[in-house]
Design an enzyme around this catalytic site. Structure first.
Site, PDB file in Angstrom:
ATOM      1  N   HIS A 178       0.815  -1.217   0.000  1.00  0.00           N
ATOM      2  CA  HIS A 178       0.000   0.000   0.000  1.00  0.00           C
ATOM      3  C   HIS A 178       0.850   1.269   0.000  1.00  0.00           C
ATOM      4  CE1 HIS A 178       0.517  -0.048   4.410  1.00  0.00           C
ATOM      5  NE2 HIS A 178       0.122   1.212   4.405  1.00  0.00           N
ATOM      6  N   GLU A 216       6.582   5.119  13.547  1.00  0.00           N
ATOM      7  CA  GLU A 216       5.189   5.023  13.995  1.00  0.00           C
ATOM      8  C   GLU A 216       5.131   5.257  15.498  1.00  0.00           C
ATOM      9  OE1 GLU A 216       2.711   1.961  11.733  1.00  0.00           O
ATOM     10  OE2 GLU A 216       4.579   0.909  12.073  1.00  0.00           O
ATOM     11  N   ASP A 235       7.986  -7.059   8.352  1.00  0.00           N
ATOM     12  CA  ASP A 235       6.732  -6.304   8.294  1.00  0.00           C
ATOM     13  C   ASP A 235       6.879  -5.009   7.482  1.00  0.00           C
ATOM     14  OD1 ASP A 235       3.982  -5.853   9.174  1.00  0.00           O
ATOM     15  OD2 ASP A 235       4.784  -4.242  10.416  1.00  0.00           O
ATOM     16  N   HIS A 240       7.738  -2.219   2.339  1.00  0.00           N
ATOM     17  CA  HIS A 240       7.522  -0.774   2.195  1.00  0.00           C
ATOM     18  C   HIS A 240       8.838   0.006   2.012  1.00  0.00           C
ATOM     19  CE1 HIS A 240       3.558  -1.922   3.271  1.00  0.00           C
ATOM     20  NE2 HIS A 240       3.655  -1.791   4.566  1.00  0.00           N
TER      21      HIS A 240
HETATM   22  C1  BG6 Z   1       1.559  -2.342   7.454  1.00  0.00           C
HETATM   23  C2  BG6 Z   1       2.268  -2.979   8.598  1.00  0.00           C
HETATM   24  O1  BG6 Z   1       1.898  -2.944   6.246  1.00  0.00           O
HETATM   25  O2  BG6 Z   1       1.895  -0.957   7.407  1.00  0.00           O
HETATM   26  C3  BG6 Z   1       1.941  -2.288   9.897  1.00  0.00           C
HETATM   27  O3  BG6 Z   1       1.910  -4.357   8.675  1.00  0.00           O
HETATM   28  C4  BG6 Z   1       2.192  -0.812   9.791  1.00  0.00           C
HETATM   29  O4  BG6 Z   1       2.680  -2.840  10.983  1.00  0.00           O
HETATM   30  C5  BG6 Z   1       1.528  -0.230   8.562  1.00  0.00           C
HETATM   31  O5  BG6 Z   1       1.694  -0.194  10.957  1.00  0.00           O
HETATM   32  C6  BG6 Z   1       1.920   1.207   8.351  1.00  0.00           C
HETATM   33  O6  BG6 Z   1       1.144   1.761   7.333  1.00  0.00           O
HETATM   34  P1  BG6 Z   1       0.841   3.324   7.273  1.00  0.00           P
HETATM   35  O7  BG6 Z   1       0.118   3.499   5.991  1.00  0.00           O
HETATM   36  O8  BG6 Z   1       0.042   3.648   8.483  1.00  0.00           O
HETATM   37  O9  BG6 Z   1       2.187   3.992   7.296  1.00  0.00           O
END
Ligand code: BG6
Length: 488
Positions: A178, A216, A235, A240
């Site tokens: 995502h 985070e 993760d 990402h």
């Molecule tokens: C997810 C992870 O893919 O991305 C999570 O599994 C993480 O652990 C999240 O919190 C973070 O996504 P975003 O869009 O909030 O930065």
């Protein structure tokens, strides 16, 4: 600024795991917002599929609640919501059994795009693919959408790729990361390849180093079971952060088309050097001293007092190619840190000689691309401090915070899932990971995880709401560098 909405072709979207967390929080509210924006054509339908015996009305009730909770401002518009819910259907189905498949076949229409979203555990991907095929529910134009985690190592990712490839062509498979759907991540490509200004400087001759931080504030919350088997490396980094690094480091693709972009990203992953053990810092957060009950330490949260899984990781890596030889990439991500902040910073080299003398200090340009919050791009430039008193230099940001530069509607934040699901219907794979990319990312990740597991490394504790363990600071300081501050 008015955003342009181009409606997509009619579709049937089946969401396996249609009652699950992701469907409730992201996929369905995202579809609803696209519906409100006028992007879903009259003939578009969404079919929830899960094991529970809900019936269409029961499902609509569940989705209504989910959209009230997660649908943002539009979620309170009951007229629109009612119209959206009419597009919803439901089928109780078992991925490992024959139950429900005929019902699903009865619901699907011909001559519309069929997309099947596997929002379920990866262990069910193979079963679903096989049953879809055996029941003749797909054609050459059907699309399969799968979520991360796509495997937990190279072997399991290969297995999943094989399970899907047995029934579907790569051009039909949409692997979601995502982060690729985030507005600023795409802007990264626009900035790099839509401007003459940056590309000539985008190499080891001018760039001292690059920092990628995804911080985070949340802890592992209720996901302890999953998270403790993954850790920050699996993760966040393998997917990402790796995707961000690829977009920063890749060569200009010939065209903005799926395979041209993904070929270039793959080359970056394959050129990544193995990370030396002393260039990796792993950490685990401590309890919040002010609220240890609600914000316990990592090990308590995952209910394993001996867990060695990392909730924080920082590392230095290199890309072995002409463009980047000698330029370190520092990556860092963690939970329960001092701010939610995702930022990529291109730290340019110091000017070769200061005509202003030693006392003017050392200054350097920084291009920082902020993914969240306050999406935007800043270029730090050095200017003269205003006023009399000689030539004193200061660094100021040329600021393009999207909300300021484009106005509220220009900065309108289309959630990553909204964009990605619409891309599936459009048949555009540019923002999805290809199978070979995912495997290459695991091939780089596996030896690092094996390394610290075999050495029995224990993650370093760090204070809740800090910037991570001190050792992560030292990783930079040893090189005469500093992390950028983690600011909200
Ligand atoms: C997810 C992870 O893919 O991305 C999570 O599994 C993480 O652990 C999240 O919190 C973070 O996504 P975003 O869009 O909030 O930065």
């Amino acid at each position: 600024m008015v955003s342009r909405v181009i409606p997509v072709d009619p579709f049937d979207l089946v969401i396996f795991g249609g009652t699950g967390d992701l469907a409730r929080r992201k996929i369905l509210p995202g579809l609803f917002r696209r519906f409100c924006a006028g992007q879903m054509p009259q003939e578009a339908r969404v079919i929830g599929a899960a094991r529970a015996e809900l019936g269409a009305d029961g499902y609509r009730d569940m989705v209504r609640e989910a959209i009230h909770e997660f649908g943002g401002d539009e979620g309170s518009d009951d007229t629109k919501l009612g119209a959206f819910l009419e597009r919803l259907h439901y089928v109780a189905i078992d991925a490992r059994d024959e139950g429900g498949w005929r019902d699903l076949a009865g619901l699907l229409r011909h001559r519309v795009i069929r997309a099947f979203y596997f929002s379920v555990a990866p262990s069910l991907f193979g079963d679903l693919a096989e049953r879809l095929n055996n029941h003749g529910l797909t054609d050459n134009d059907s699309r399969i959408v799968v979520e991360k985690p796509f495997g937990r190592d190279l072997a399991s990712a290969r297995q999943l790729n094989g399970d899907l490839a047995a029934f579907f062509d790569e051009s039909q498979i949409y692997r979601i990361d995502h982060y690729l759907g985030k507005e600023t991540v795409q802007n990264l490509m626009a900035v790099r390849f839509g401007n003459m200004l940056f590309e000539p400087l985008w190499n080891s001759q001018f760039v001292d180093h690059i920092q990628i931080t995804v911080a985070e504030t949340v802890g592992v919350g209720g996901r302890g079971d999953y998270y403790d088997k993954s850790g920050a490396m699996r993760d966040m980094v393998q997917n990402h952060l790796m995707q961000l690094l690829c977009l920063i480091a890749m060569e200009p693709p010939a065209r903005f088309d799926p395979d041209a972009v993904r070929d270039e990203k793959l080359k970056v992953i394959r050129a990544l050097e193995e990370v030396e053990p002393h260039h990796i810092v792993r950490g685990q957060y401590d309890a919040d001293p002010d609220d240890p009950e609600n914000l316990p330490d990592y090990r308590t949260a995952v209910e394993d007092p001996k867990s060695r899984t990392e909730s924080f990781i920082a590392m230095k890596t290199h890309i072995a190619n002409w463009r980047w030889a000698g330029t370190p990439f520092y990556l860092r991500t963690g939970k329960r840190l001092c701010a939610r902040s995702s930022e990529i910073s291109i730290m340019f080299k110091d000017t070769p000689h200061s005509i202003f003398g030693e006392e003017a200090g050392r200054h350097r340009n920084v291009l920082s691309i902020r993914l969240q919050p306050n999406e935007g791009i800043q270029l730090g430039v050095t200017i003269k401090e205003p006023g009399p008193g000689g030539m004193r230099l200061i660094d100021v940001p040329l600021d393009m915070t999207f909300a300021d530069a484009l106005g509220p509607s220009g900065a309108e934040n289309v959630d990553a899932y909204e964009r990605l699901v619409m891309d599936v219907i459009r048949g555009n794979q540019t923002l999805f990971m290809r199978g070979d990319e995912v495997e290459a990312a695991w091939a780089w990740t596996d030896p690092l995880i094996e390394g610290w597991t075999n050495r029995g490394d224990v993650p370093k504790p760090y204070d809740s709401h800090s910037a991570g363990p001190d050792a992560a600071m030292q990783l930079m300081r040893r090189d005469g560098r500093e992390w950028r501050e983690v600011t909200p």
